[in-house]
Design an enzyme around this catalytic site. Structure first.
Site, PDB file in Angstrom:
ATOM      1  N   HIS A 129       0.805  -1.228   0.000  1.00 47.78           N
ATOM      2  CA  HIS A 129       0.000   0.000   0.000  1.00 47.78           C
ATOM      3  C   HIS A 129       0.841   1.283   0.000  1.00 47.78           C
ATOM      4  O   HIS A 129       0.659   2.138  -0.873  1.00 47.78           O
ATOM      5  CB  HIS A 129      -1.002  -0.043   1.157  1.00 47.78           C
ATOM      6  CG  HIS A 129      -1.682   1.261   1.407  1.00 47.78           C
ATOM      7  ND1 HIS A 129      -2.551   1.833   0.500  1.00 47.78           N
ATOM      8  CD2 HIS A 129      -1.603   2.130   2.451  1.00 47.78           C
ATOM      9  CE1 HIS A 129      -2.978   2.992   0.987  1.00 47.78           C
ATOM     10  NE2 HIS A 129      -2.425   3.187   2.153  1.00 47.78           N
TER      11      HIS A 129
ATOM     12  N   HIS B 171       3.637   7.332   4.833  1.00 45.41           N
ATOM     13  CA  HIS B 171       2.420   7.985   5.334  1.00 45.41           C
ATOM     14  C   HIS B 171       1.673   7.208   6.418  1.00 45.41           C
ATOM     15  O   HIS B 171       0.954   7.795   7.214  1.00 45.41           O
ATOM     16  CB  HIS B 171       1.465   8.356   4.191  1.00 45.41           C
ATOM     17  CG  HIS B 171       0.592   7.232   3.698  1.00 45.41           C
ATOM     18  ND1 HIS B 171       0.978   6.396   2.685  1.00 45.41           N
ATOM     19  CD2 HIS B 171      -0.628   6.801   4.098  1.00 45.41           C
ATOM     20  CE1 HIS B 171       0.012   5.504   2.465  1.00 45.41           C
ATOM     21  NE2 HIS B 171      -0.968   5.721   3.310  1.00 45.41           N
TER      22      HIS B 171
ATOM     23  N   GLU C 293       0.759   6.183  12.027  1.00 48.72           N
ATOM     24  CA  GLU C 293      -0.571   5.677  12.372  1.00 48.72           C
ATOM     25  C   GLU C 293      -0.543   4.177  12.682  1.00 48.72           C
ATOM     26  O   GLU C 293      -1.051   3.729  13.701  1.00 48.72           O
ATOM     27  CB  GLU C 293      -1.493   5.963  11.185  1.00 48.72           C
ATOM     28  CG  GLU C 293      -2.890   5.406  11.303  1.00 48.72           C
ATOM     29  CD  GLU C 293      -3.754   6.225  12.238  1.00 48.72           C
ATOM     30  OE1 GLU C 293      -3.302   7.283  12.686  1.00 48.72           O
ATOM     31  OE2 GLU C 293      -4.882   5.775  12.515  1.00 48.72           O
ATOM     32  N   ASP C 294       0.036   3.416  11.777  1.00 49.63           N
ATOM     33  CA  ASP C 294      -0.035   1.956  11.897  1.00 49.63           C
ATOM     34  C   ASP C 294       1.298   1.307  12.250  1.00 49.63           C
ATOM     35  O   ASP C 294       1.348   0.132  12.574  1.00 49.63           O
ATOM     36  CB  ASP C 294      -0.518   1.329  10.573  1.00 49.63           C
ATOM     37  CG  ASP C 294      -1.890   1.854  10.180  1.00 49.63           C
ATOM     38  OD1 ASP C 294      -2.753   1.958  11.062  1.00 49.63           O
ATOM     39  OD2 ASP C 294      -2.077   2.169   8.988  1.00 49.63           O
TER      40      ASP C 294
ATOM     41  N   ASP D  19      -3.225   8.046  -1.401  1.00 49.27           N
ATOM     42  CA  ASP D  19      -3.575   7.028  -0.407  1.00 49.27           C
ATOM     43  C   ASP D  19      -5.015   6.558  -0.649  1.00 49.27           C
ATOM     44  O   ASP D  19      -5.299   5.361  -0.735  1.00 49.27           O
ATOM     45  CB  ASP D  19      -3.428   7.666   0.982  1.00 49.27           C
ATOM     46  CG  ASP D  19      -4.013   6.820   2.097  1.00 49.27           C
ATOM     47  OD1 ASP D  19      -3.688   5.625   2.165  1.00 49.27           O
ATOM     48  OD2 ASP D  19      -4.788   7.379   2.907  1.00 49.27           O
TER      49      ASP D  19
ATOM     50  N   ASP E 139     -21.526  13.996 -25.093  1.00 51.78           N
ATOM     51  CA  ASP E 139     -20.100  13.738 -24.862  1.00 51.78           C
ATOM     52  C   ASP E 139     -19.886  12.393 -24.177  1.00 51.78           C
ATOM     53  O   ASP E 139     -18.941  12.200 -23.435  1.00 51.78           O
ATOM     54  CB  ASP E 139     -19.470  14.872 -24.038  1.00 51.78           C
ATOM     55  CG  ASP E 139     -20.118  15.012 -22.671  1.00 51.78           C
ATOM     56  OD1 ASP E 139     -21.199  14.417 -22.448  1.00 51.78           O
ATOM     57  OD2 ASP E 139     -19.535  15.704 -21.820  1.00 51.78           O
TER      58      ASP E 139
END
Ligand code: MN
Length: 492
Positions: free
Chosen positions: A49, A73, A77-78, A141, A263
């Site tokens: 990821h 990133h 957090e993780d 992300d 279109d």
């Protein structure tokens, strides 16, 4: 070298930017360590990821700081990394970006009550407005997460997709990132409104492939006709994104009539210079008659507020069917697909000494202009302490869908759907609002509660002796700006 790292390194080599491979490798190893043993819902190693996020940022032409922040990133957090760790190892800029992305991710918009939603959205905007690169990382992300949404549980899919449709899609749109907006909203549409999605796909299956064939024929004829005069010309046929078709069908003037959408598949002509765009338009019209009542839109002379530029013309194609043709320069094309991200590239290209002549071919708007809406949100945020009011502002002014109207001298104004001449007047100037006594739309007198439509030319009739708005304007004024000016003027 790990396969994933190799993939990232080789991607950076095709970018026009310089990357410090040593730094990239260090960030990669740090990320790998931080996510050791973690798996995605798909069962793949988590590391995929952040690497895919970083790859998207490379593809968008982002600088090294942003790409490395993309890689890192989720490490806070993780992965348990602290701000201090990141700052010590990768420097303040990268640490601030990762911190910004973490803060945004912690803002839970999914399923929250209106009050909470507003407060959280406000926090999010504050973080984003400090450094727009945070938004790019967050969008990359989110795009990777949406691309892999099939692995989530159905309940989560709906929440995630709805949030994407309400917040991240419009955000990408406002930044002019047309491709990202298109992909994000198509994926989100499929999961947040599965029935409508399936119905629309079924309804349009045949007409899409029919139109696609027509557009290909048109493209072949165009290439033959244009190449002698513009040797470098590139002509493509492109399918309209499903969600944007869905939105279009809901407009009152279309009213779910597919025959009124011209279109569905458009031909796109890409040239080197602006002059060639108009030459190409001339050739197109000599081959195919423009449809009189649908006409030509010159978004080169009058760009859309998000910076979009192109010539659009609707013509009777080879078999007599109406088709849309869009003509733009390579730079405008990149701008249309990548928006503000593309601008970041040009700003940097210019500082690296790319000739002015080449930059001018693409008529680039000042970045300030495009940052205005972010600034506007910030200003409102500072002025308005009351949540309800802020929510109204955000919901109806900033994230709602917009119309474009023109002043009599051709200035373009971006207003929310449902706006009236009064909203237009206050948008232009407070005085113009207070002294308004009537309005002309496209040269005809209309009542002041008239609902403006896309492309209307709005002229306000002024009474110089008047200096107060009418109380009953509050009944129909749609924008926060107009309403608060009216209320204030009535009080004084
Ligand atoms: Mn993530």
């Amino acid at each position: 070298m790990d396969q994933l790292l190799e993939k990232l390194v080789s991607a950076t080599k095709t970018s026009h930017r310089k990357f410090d491979l040593h730094l990239l490798e260090e960030a990669y190893e740090f990320t790998k360590l931080a996510h050791t043993g973690q798996l995605r819902k798909s069962g793949e190693p988590y590391l995929i990821h952040p690497v895919e996020t970083a790859l998207l940022l490379v593809e968008w032409g982002m600088d090294q700081t942003t790409v490395v922040a993309g890689l890192l990133h989720d490490t806070a957090e993780d992965g348990g990394a602290t701000y201090e760790d990141l700052e010590k190892l990768f420097g303040t800029d990268i640490a601030i970006l990762v911190d910004g992305v973490t803060k945004i991710s912690n803002v839970k918009l999914k399923g929250s009550q209106e009050d909470e939603f507003v407060e959280n959205l406000r926090k999010m905007i504050l973080v984003m407005a400090k450094d727009l690169r945070v938004v790019f990382v967050k969008l990359a992300d989110r795009l990777h997460n949406m691309r892999t949404i099939e692995h989530l549980q159905p309940g989560k899919q709906i929440k995630f997709a709805t949030e994407t449709l309400q917040v991240y899609g419009p955000l990408a749109d406002r930044l002019g990132m047309g491709e990202v907006y298109g992909e994000l909203s198509d994926l989100a549409f499929k999961y947040s409104m599965p029935e409508e999605y399936a119905k629309l796909i079924e309804q349009t299956k045949d007409i899409y492939s029919e139109t696609e064939n027509r557009a290909k024929k048109l493209r072949d004829e165009l290439i033959v006709a244009i190449t002698p005069q513009i040797p470098n010309v590139d002509v493509k046929a492109r399918r309209k994104h499903v969600y944007s078709l869905y939105r279009k069908l809901q407009r009152p003037e279309i009213n779910f009539d597919l025959d009124k959408v011209h279109d569905l598949v458009a031909a796109r002509i890409i040239t080197d210079t602006i002059a060639q765009c108009y030459v190409a338009l001339g050739i197109v019209h000599s081959l195919y008659k423009p449809v009189p009542y649908l006409g030509v839109s010159d978004y080169i002379a009058n760009p859309k507020p998000n910076g979009y530029q192109s010539l659009h013309t609707k013509v009777f194609g080879p078999d007599g069917y109406i088709l849309e043709i869009q003509i733009r320069t390579e730079e405008m094309h990149e701008q249309a697909e990548m928006g503000l991200a593309a601008h970041f590239n040009y700003a940097e290209a210019k500082s690296k000494g790319v000739s002015d002549e080449k930059l001018e071919k693409g008529a680039i708007l000042a970045p300030q202009e495009k940052l205005n809406w972010v600034k506007q949100l910030l200003t409102w945020q500072q002025q308005i302490s009351d949540n309800q009011e802020y929510f109204a502002t955000l919901k109806f002014d900033a994230l709602a869908h917009r119309i474009l109207v023109f002043s009599p001298i051709g200035d373009v104004f971006d207003l929310p759907y449902g706006s009236t001449p009064i909203d237009f007047a206050y948008r232009v100037h407070t005085q113009l609002g207070n002294q308004a006594s009537g309005a002309k739309i496209n040269g005809k007198m209309v009542p002041l509660d008239y609902k403006l439509g896309n492309g209307d030319v709005v002229e306000i009739v002024v009474d110089r002796k008047k200096n107060k708005p009418n109380r009953d304007w509050l009944r129909f004024a749609a924008t926060h700006v107009a309403r608060s000016h009216i209320a204030k003027a009535l009080k004084s």
